[in-house]
Design an enzyme around this catalytic site. Structure first.
Site, PDB file in Angstrom:
ATOM      1  N   THR A  26      71.066  85.242   3.480  1.00 43.68           N
ATOM      2  CA  THR A  26      70.987  83.809   3.230  1.00 43.68           C
ATOM      3  C   THR A  26      72.305  83.170   3.663  1.00 43.68           C
ATOM      4  OG1 THR A  26      69.497  84.246   1.401  1.00 43.68           O
ATOM      5  CG2 THR A  26      70.615  82.118   1.361  1.00 43.68           C
TER       6      THR A  26
ATOM      7  N   TYR B 160      77.160  98.865  -3.585  1.00 39.69           N
ATOM      8  CA  TYR B 160      76.319  97.672  -3.648  1.00 39.69           C
ATOM      9  C   TYR B 160      74.835  98.067  -3.678  1.00 39.69           C
ATOM     10  CZ  TYR B 160      74.591  92.996  -2.279  1.00 39.69           C
ATOM     11  OH  TYR B 160      73.953  91.776  -2.228  1.00 39.69           O
TER      12      TYR B 160
ATOM     13  N   ALA C 260      68.976  88.717  -9.035  1.00 46.71           N
ATOM     14  CA  ALA C 260      69.198  88.568  -7.598  1.00 46.71           C
ATOM     15  C   ALA C 260      69.403  89.957  -7.011  1.00 46.71           C
ATOM     16  CB  ALA C 260      70.416  87.687  -7.353  1.00 46.71           C
TER      17      ALA C 260
ATOM     18  N   GLN D  74      59.747  98.904 -21.578  1.00 44.42           N
ATOM     19  CA  GLN D  74      60.109  99.385 -22.914  1.00 44.42           C
ATOM     20  C   GLN D  74      60.208  98.254 -23.938  1.00 44.42           C
ATOM     21  OE1 GLN D  74      63.416 102.062 -22.409  1.00 44.42           O
ATOM     22  NE2 GLN D  74      63.795 102.184 -24.602  1.00 44.42           N
TER      23      GLN D  74
ATOM     24  N   LYS E 250      79.951  98.522 -11.396  1.00 45.02           N
ATOM     25  CA  LYS E 250      79.967  98.075 -12.802  1.00 45.02           C
ATOM     26  C   LYS E 250      79.313  96.702 -12.929  1.00 45.02           C
ATOM     27  CE  LYS E 250      84.177 100.219 -14.622  1.00 45.02           C
ATOM     28  NZ  LYS E 250      85.576  99.903 -14.966  1.00 45.02           N
TER      29      LYS E 250
ATOM     30  N   LEU F   9      77.991  89.020 -23.462  1.00 51.74           N
ATOM     31  CA  LEU F   9      78.098  87.561 -23.553  1.00 51.74           C
ATOM     32  C   LEU F   9      77.163  87.106 -24.670  1.00 51.74           C
ATOM     33  CD1 LEU F   9      79.073  84.888 -22.124  1.00 51.74           C
ATOM     34  CD2 LEU F   9      76.992  85.014 -20.760  1.00 51.74           C
TER      35      LEU F   9
ATOM     36  N   ASP G  47      83.414  87.717 -17.194  1.00 54.00           N
ATOM     37  CA  ASP G  47      83.038  88.849 -16.355  1.00 54.00           C
ATOM     38  C   ASP G  47      81.791  89.484 -16.976  1.00 54.00           C
ATOM     39  OD1 ASP G  47      82.834  91.480 -15.324  1.00 54.00           O
ATOM     40  OD2 ASP G  47      84.956  91.434 -14.761  1.00 54.00           O
ATOM     41  N   VAL G  48      80.711  89.580 -16.205  1.00 55.10           N
ATOM     42  CA  VAL G  48      79.435  90.047 -16.785  1.00 55.10           C
ATOM     43  C   VAL G  48      79.450  91.526 -17.173  1.00 55.10           C
ATOM     44  CG1 VAL G  48      77.980  88.289 -15.706  1.00 55.10           C
ATOM     45  CG2 VAL G  48      78.379  90.474 -14.503  1.00 55.10           C
TER      46      VAL G  48
ATOM     47  N   TYR H  91      63.504  97.693 -18.991  1.00 54.61           N
ATOM     48  CA  TYR H  91      63.507  96.702 -20.084  1.00 54.61           C
ATOM     49  C   TYR H  91      62.140  96.010 -20.179  1.00 54.61           C
ATOM     50  CZ  TYR H  91      68.327  96.733 -21.789  1.00 54.61           C
ATOM     51  OH  TYR H  91      69.506  97.079 -22.410  1.00 54.61           O
TER      52      TYR H  91
HETATM   53  P1  NAD Z   1      78.943  85.099  -3.676  1.00 58.11           P
HETATM   54  O1  NAD Z   1      79.922  86.203  -3.544  1.00 58.11           O
HETATM   55  O2  NAD Z   1      79.250  83.787  -3.085  1.00 58.11           O
HETATM   56  O3  NAD Z   1      78.586  84.852  -5.214  1.00 58.11           O
HETATM   57  C1  NAD Z   1      78.673  85.835  -6.203  1.00 58.11           C
HETATM   58  C2  NAD Z   1      79.325  85.203  -7.427  1.00 58.11           C
HETATM   59  O4  NAD Z   1      79.401  86.195  -8.459  1.00 58.11           O
HETATM   60  C3  NAD Z   1      80.758  84.733  -7.155  1.00 58.11           C
HETATM   61  O5  NAD Z   1      80.936  83.442  -7.663  1.00 58.11           O
HETATM   62  C4  NAD Z   1      81.619  85.754  -7.887  1.00 58.11           C
HETATM   63  O6  NAD Z   1      82.860  85.232  -8.291  1.00 58.11           O
HETATM   64  C5  NAD Z   1      80.703  86.125  -9.034  1.00 58.11           C
HETATM   65  N1  NAD Z   1      81.006  87.450  -9.618  1.00 58.11           N
HETATM   66  C6  NAD Z   1      81.248  88.621  -8.971  1.00 58.11           C
HETATM   67  N2  NAD Z   1      81.459  89.598  -9.858  1.00 58.11           N
HETATM   68  C7  NAD Z   1      81.336  89.039 -11.102  1.00 58.11           C
HETATM   69  C8  NAD Z   1      81.462  89.535 -12.421  1.00 58.11           C
HETATM   70  N3  NAD Z   1      81.746  90.835 -12.667  1.00 58.11           N
HETATM   71  N4  NAD Z   1      81.288  88.680 -13.463  1.00 58.11           N
HETATM   72  C9  NAD Z   1      81.021  87.367 -13.235  1.00 58.11           C
HETATM   73  N5  NAD Z   1      80.893  86.833 -12.006  1.00 58.11           N
HETATM   74  C10 NAD Z   1      81.047  87.674 -10.954  1.00 58.11           C
HETATM   75  O7  NAD Z   1      77.564  85.677  -3.106  1.00 58.11           O
HETATM   76  P2  NAD Z   1      76.153  84.970  -2.897  1.00 58.11           P
HETATM   77  O8  NAD Z   1      75.825  85.101  -1.471  1.00 58.11           O
HETATM   78  O9  NAD Z   1      76.094  83.658  -3.548  1.00 58.11           O
HETATM   79  O10 NAD Z   1      75.221  85.989  -3.677  1.00 58.11           O
HETATM   80  C11 NAD Z   1      74.690  85.707  -4.974  1.00 58.11           C
HETATM   81  C12 NAD Z   1      73.773  86.851  -5.404  1.00 58.11           C
HETATM   82  O11 NAD Z   1      72.697  86.987  -4.481  1.00 58.11           O
HETATM   83  C13 NAD Z   1      74.483  88.200  -5.464  1.00 58.11           C
HETATM   84  O12 NAD Z   1      74.021  88.920  -6.587  1.00 58.11           O
HETATM   85  C14 NAD Z   1      74.045  88.883  -4.196  1.00 58.11           C
HETATM   86  O13 NAD Z   1      74.022  90.279  -4.337  1.00 58.11           O
HETATM   87  C15 NAD Z   1      72.642  88.324  -4.007  1.00 58.11           C
HETATM   88  N6  NAD Z   1      72.247  88.356  -2.588  1.00 58.11           N
HETATM   89  C16 NAD Z   1      72.810  87.478  -1.695  1.00 58.11           C
HETATM   90  C17 NAD Z   1      72.455  87.565  -0.361  1.00 58.11           C
HETATM   91  C18 NAD Z   1      73.022  86.621   0.664  1.00 58.11           C
HETATM   92  O14 NAD Z   1      72.742  86.790   1.853  1.00 58.11           O
HETATM   93  N7  NAD Z   1      73.776  85.616   0.329  1.00 58.11           N
HETATM   94  C19 NAD Z   1      71.537  88.536   0.064  1.00 58.11           C
HETATM   95  C20 NAD Z   1      71.030  89.416  -0.871  1.00 58.11           C
HETATM   96  C21 NAD Z   1      71.371  89.301  -2.196  1.00 58.11           C
END
Ligand code: NAD
Ligand code: UDP
Length: 326
Positions: free
Chosen positions: A177, A147, A116, A164, A93, A65, A60-61, A161
């Site tokens: 997407t 969000y 992202a 600084q 968080k 790590l 969990d990020v 970051y």
């Molecule tokens: P997704 O939900 O399929 O993937 C997100 C991944 O992050 C999942 O595998 C989930 O298990 C993991 N995750 C969530 N919380 C976590 C945590 N605390 N620690 C570790 N892993 C964690 O979504 P996605 O569509 O693949 O999106 C990926 C990234 O792109 C995200 O950051 C999202 O905000 C960004 N994004 C996606 C879109 C889109 O349309 N798909 C648009 C804008 C931004």
């Protein structure tokens, strides 16, 4: 001495992350995928597990790590409104503590790090199409704020970051997407409409369906992310990544019905609070700084997505579960 770059993909078992891992491995990188499997799953990357240069770790990020890598793609965060609103405190968080932990790692390792980020930083925008210099129109206390504001704060952290500590950042503002490996139940519009059409269920258009989105096929998005990581350190972004073709949700519903040959009807459901009316990226910066623009037309991307969900729904148990959940 490592000849191939070692790349960390947080959220690598998710929709975009799994395609990114696949692409980086194909380019010869060593890839470490970390994920807490909240919305992602091992299934998304199981076809990569027999490659020696690929590793998956449950993490969990929001916790620190300690690994050794050269590049970090920070994708960890649920992206679907249904999922990120399920536990909004954890969503904030994940964005904020997750960014601090990943940036700390990048600082120690002098690694490049890509965030992202999202078009949601523009909120319900009053500027169309959205350019990177627009500061947005975001409700700080609504159901989408965990969000939107989490991602905005992450952008702040990235730029602090960079100013600084001279961390080598890249901030991508990703617009909607879609493609194979979206979760069939994650509530986003493309997966919802396709699954509903394939199950011959009503297609649920929220509100009048005149709100617009611009849909980028996942292969185009992965291409852009890889190009952004490879760009010179002066290309920090924020940079819009998405497909500038705009569609209303009614238009999308009609396309899905046509391409699936479904007998589903369109029904209207209440529009969620703070749902943006219009969204479309200005991708001029991506074109000039990265030489990138999307090449997959919506019809083509939808056909591939439909084919994926058709395969998935050939599992009768899953079909039954989804039919019950719809
Ligand atoms: P997704 O939900 O399929 O993937 C997100 C991944 O992050 C999942 O595998 C989930 O298990 C993991 N995750 C969530 N919380 C976590 C945590 N605390 N620690 C570790 N892993 C964690 O979504 P996605 O569509 O693949 O999106 C990926 C990234 O792109 C995200 O950051 C999202 O905000 C960004 N994004 C996606 C879109 C889109 O349309 N798909 C648009 C804008 C931004
Ligand atoms: N939407 C819809 N029907 C659905 C799911 C979503 O009409 O079954 C609409 C939603 O209200 C929004 C758009 O589709 O206007 C995109 O929603 P999504 O959750 O995919 O992403 P967002 O861009 O809102 O984060």
């Amino acid at each position: 001495m490592h000849l191939q770059p070692r790349i960390l993909v947080s959220g690598g078992a998710g929709f975009i992350g799994s395609h990114l891992c696949e692409r980086l491995l194909a380019e010869g990188a060593n890839v470490l995928c970390v994920d807490n499997f909240f919305t992602g799953s091992r299934k998304n990357v199981e076809h990569l597990l027999d490659q020696k240069s690929f590793e998956v770790s449950r993490h969990d990020v929001t916790f620190p790590l300690y690994v050794e890598v050269d590049q970090i793609y920070n994708l960890a965060c649920p992206a679907s409104p249904v999922h990120y609103q399920h536990d909004p405190v954890q969503t904030t968080k994940t964005s904020v503590h997750g960014a601090i932990n990943m940036l700390g790692l990048a600082k120690r390792l002098r690694a490049r790090i890509l965030q992202a980020s999202t078009s949601e930083v523009y909120g319900d925008p009053s500027v169309h199409p959205q350019t990177e210099d627009y500061w947005g129109n975001v409700n700080p206390i609504g159901p989408r704020s965990c969000y939107d504001e989490g991602k905005r704060c992450a952008e702040t952290l990235f730029f602090d970051y960079w100013r600084q500590h001279r961390v080598r950042i890249r901030v991508a503002r990703i617009f909607n997407t879609y493609g194979p490996r979206m979760h069939p139940n994650d509530g986003r519009v493309v997966s919802n409409f396709v699954v509903q059409a394939l199950l011959a269920r009503d297609i649920t258009v929220y509100g009048d369906g005149e709100q617009t989105r611009s849909f980028c096929y996942v292969d185009d998005m992965v291409d852009a992310l890889v190009k952004l990581m490879a760009a010179p350190d002066t290309v920090t972004g924020p940079i819009n990544l998405g497909n500038p073709e705009q569609y209303s949700m009614l238009q999308l519903a009609s396309q899905v019905i046509e391409l699936t040959g479904s007998r589903s009807r369109i029904v209207h459901r209440p529009k969620p609070q703070d749902d943006p009316r219009q969204r479309c990226p200005d991708v001029a910066q991506a074109k000039s700084a990265l030489g990138w623009q999307p090449t997959t037309a919506l019809t083509e991307g939808l056909k591939r997505t439909i084919a994926y969900f058709e395969r998935l729904l050939s599992d009768q148990n899953l079909r039954k579960q989804l039919a019950e959940a719809q």
